[in-house]
Design a protein around this motif. Structure first.
Motif, PDB file in Angstrom:
ATOM      1  N   THR A 124     -65.494  49.557  17.568  1.00 60.53           N
ATOM      2  CA  THR A 124     -66.191  48.310  17.256  1.00 60.53           C
ATOM      3  C   THR A 124     -65.300  47.360  16.461  1.00 60.53           C
ATOM      4  OG1 THR A 124     -68.375  49.363  17.263  1.00 60.53           O
ATOM      5  CG2 THR A 124     -68.161  47.321  16.021  1.00 60.53           C
ATOM      6  N   PHE A 125     -64.621  47.894  15.455  1.00 61.12           N
ATOM      7  CA  PHE A 125     -63.793  47.039  14.614  1.00 61.12           C
ATOM      8  C   PHE A 125     -62.541  46.568  15.363  1.00 61.12           C
ATOM      9  CE2 PHE A 125     -65.551  49.555  10.760  1.00 61.12           C
ATOM     10  CZ  PHE A 125     -66.773  48.928  10.919  1.00 61.12           C
ATOM     11  N   GLY A 131     -57.580  41.557  16.377  1.00 57.36           N
ATOM     12  CA  GLY A 131     -56.359  41.265  15.637  1.00 57.36           C
ATOM     13  C   GLY A 131     -55.872  42.439  14.806  1.00 57.36           C
ATOM     14  N   THR A 132     -54.955  42.151  13.915  1.00 53.84           N
ATOM     15  CA  THR A 132     -54.376  43.187  13.056  1.00 53.84           C
ATOM     16  C   THR A 132     -55.413  43.788  12.119  1.00 53.84           C
ATOM     17  OG1 THR A 132     -52.238  42.041  13.090  1.00 53.84           O
ATOM     18  CG2 THR A 132     -52.580  43.675  11.352  1.00 53.84           C
ATOM     19  N   LEU A 133     -56.298  42.941  11.575  1.00 50.28           N
ATOM     20  CA  LEU A 133     -57.335  43.433  10.663  1.00 50.28           C
ATOM     21  C   LEU A 133     -58.245  44.417  11.368  1.00 50.28           C
ATOM     22  CD1 LEU A 133     -58.780  43.385   7.950  1.00 50.28           C
ATOM     23  CD2 LEU A 133     -60.095  41.407   8.754  1.00 50.28           C
ATOM     24  N   GLY A 134     -58.664  44.097  12.594  1.00 54.74           N
ATOM     25  CA  GLY A 134     -59.537  44.991  13.351  1.00 54.74           C
ATOM     26  C   GLY A 134     -58.879  46.330  13.622  1.00 54.74           C
ATOM     27  N   LYS A 135     -57.602  46.318  13.956  1.00 57.45           N
ATOM     28  CA  LYS A 135     -56.880  47.562  14.235  1.00 57.45           C
ATOM     29  C   LYS A 135     -56.734  48.406  12.977  1.00 57.45           C
ATOM     30  CE  LYS A 135     -54.178  45.753  18.130  1.00 57.45           C
ATOM     31  NZ  LYS A 135     -52.822  45.409  18.636  1.00 57.45           N
ATOM     32  N   ILE A 136     -56.432  47.741  11.861  1.00 56.78           N
ATOM     33  CA  ILE A 136     -56.285  48.470  10.597  1.00 56.78           C
ATOM     34  C   ILE A 136     -57.603  49.105  10.177  1.00 56.78           C
ATOM     35  CG2 ILE A 136     -55.874  48.206   8.116  1.00 56.78           C
ATOM     36  CD1 ILE A 136     -53.800  46.072   8.803  1.00 56.78           C
TER      37      ILE A 136
END
Length: 440
Positions: A124-125, A131-136
């Motif tokens: 989900t994230f 983006g990078t935030l979602g992957k982290i």
């Protein structure tokens, strides 16, 4: 469960509920009809691997555990009967959180290399926040959850071998038996897990609920007293537990809310991993099963456990803190009562282990691929065997810390995606195709 985590859980859950228009209360009759009213219905609308109810029972198997029988009533001894009221409040807020988690889990699910539907906060994230935030955030929530689950499996096993020891089996033999049972189910994948939990969860819940209601009915004259003291002490704890009023009510609210949050796992992000496999035609339709879970786990089972120690008067004896429900069953049914509790405890914990082994596998799969996921599943099963040899006396602090990291990461992501949840709710409940109550 510490204060900061409770604030994140309840504050975030309240925000989600507000943005969704308190869907768990506003549409409750419809939700009850679509869940409790269709538990055994055979519907095949939409894509998925298992039925909506089967997915819900798999998730419910994870949250219903020994704590429902032992820990839930213990709060009465430490914080007073009013703590149950605050457990209910936390459960209502948690219903909104779980609905949102599952709805987003369905929206962002995908198929893995084996052609199976997979989903959960990590997916989900990664896709929703992007983006990078979602992957982290996806990596962190999966990693923290996997690290929390593995030692938890051993602790759950230690709880499960207790009833087997009462039957004369050694702890090691008990752990080996549990390992064999879990392997036979877990290695069949989500379809076999769902097939087992779909039958196991209703049966084990029914055994405990029916027996508990019999005891309550036998003490029916004490029921008005029990509810009276619950509501009275919810706002006037000093009448029951003494001490300074401010300190008393704050401790009681914290104890009840913490028990409510921990009991149903709302905000931990675990349920979507099971629900992502469900056959459904809309994310919100599956989200309603999250509300079903919280009602079943906290509103029904935990409430029965608390009422048992209240109506029997056992809550007035501090020595009954950890064995109140067991004593209530034994005093009412004799040796049969002890057997019922032993069976209930064993089934509750066994079902939890089966599902969290699956959860552990899915974290490894997200982080490093399906092959590593299967290796993690093997490691998870070996953690069951470990339960026959270690005590894990000091594991609580470690598990609380890792669970806190899971909850914090998951709830931050849910808050960031609250606008998408609102859109899903509007799309479902404003469309007569899905919600008949909406006029064209």
């Amino acid at each position: 469960m510490g204060g900061p985590i409770l604030i994140v859980l309840l504050g975030g859950g309240l925000l989600l509920s507000v943005r969704m228009g308190f869907v768990q209360l506003r549409y409750l009759p419809f939700i009850l009809k679509q869940t409790f009213g269709k538990m055994f219905a055979k519907e095949n609308n939409g894509e998925g691997s298992v039925s909506a109810f089967a997915a819900a029972t798999a998730a419910l198997a994870s949250s219903i555990g020994a704590a429902n029988i032992v820990v839930a009533p213990s709060i009465v001894f430490t914080a007073g009967p009013g703590a149950l009221f605050w457990m209910w409040i936390a459960a209502i807020i948690g219903q909104g959180t779980k609905f949102a988690e599952i709805a987003l889990g369905i929206k962002y699910r995908e198929k893995n290399e084996d052609g199976e539907f997979i989903g959960g906060p990590a997916y989900t994230f990664k896709k929703g926040i992007g983006g990078t935030l979602g992957k982290i955030m996806g990596f962190l929530v999966a990693f923290f959850f996997m690290i929390e689950i593995l030692p938890s499996i051993t602790l759950q096993t230690i709880s499960a071998v207790g009833p087997l020891e009462q039957l004369g089996l050694s702890r090691v033999v008990g752990a080996i038996i549990i390992t064999i049972l879990v392997v036979l189910v877990a290695y069949g994948g989500i379809k076999r897990i769902a097939q087992i939990t779909e039958k196991m969860v209703p049966i084990m819940a029914a055994i405990y609920i029916i027996a508990g209601l019999v005891i309550i009915f036998i003490n029916i004259d004490k029921v008005p007293y029990a509810f009276g003291i619950i509501f009275k002490s919810a706002f006037h704890p000093t009448a029951v537990i003494g001490g300074m009023a401010g300190h008393g009510i704050s401790q009681m609210i914290k104890a009840g809310a913490a028990r409510g949050c921990y009991s149903n796992e709302a905000g931990m992000g675990s349920a979507p991993y099971a629900h992502a496999t469900a056959v459904t035609d809309h994310p919100c339709r599956q989200g309603m099963w999250g509300i079903f879970e919280v009602i079943s786990d906290t509103i029904i089972i935990c409430t029965i456990s608390v009422l048992l120690v209240l109506v029997t008067g056992l809550w007035e004896n501090p020595e009954m803190k950890d064995i109140g429900v067991e004593r209530a069953f034994n005093d009412t049914f004799g040796n049969i009562g002890t057997t019922i509790i032993s069976i209930s405890l064993f089934l509750f914990v066994l079902s939890t282990i089966i599902v969290i082994v699956f959860y552990a596998e899915k974290q490894g799969e997200y982080l490093f691929g399906t092959t590593v996921g299967k290796i993690v599943r093997l490691v998870a099963c070996l953690m069951i065997v470990l339960g026959g040899f270690v005590s894990f006396d000091n594991a609580g602090a470690f598990l609380d810390a890792t669970l806190g990291l899971v909850v914090f990461t998951n709830m931050i992501g849910m808050i960031l995606l609250s606008g998408e949840v609102k859109e899903l709710v509007n799309d479902f409940f404003k469309n007569p195709k899905y919600y008949p109550g909406k006029k064209k």
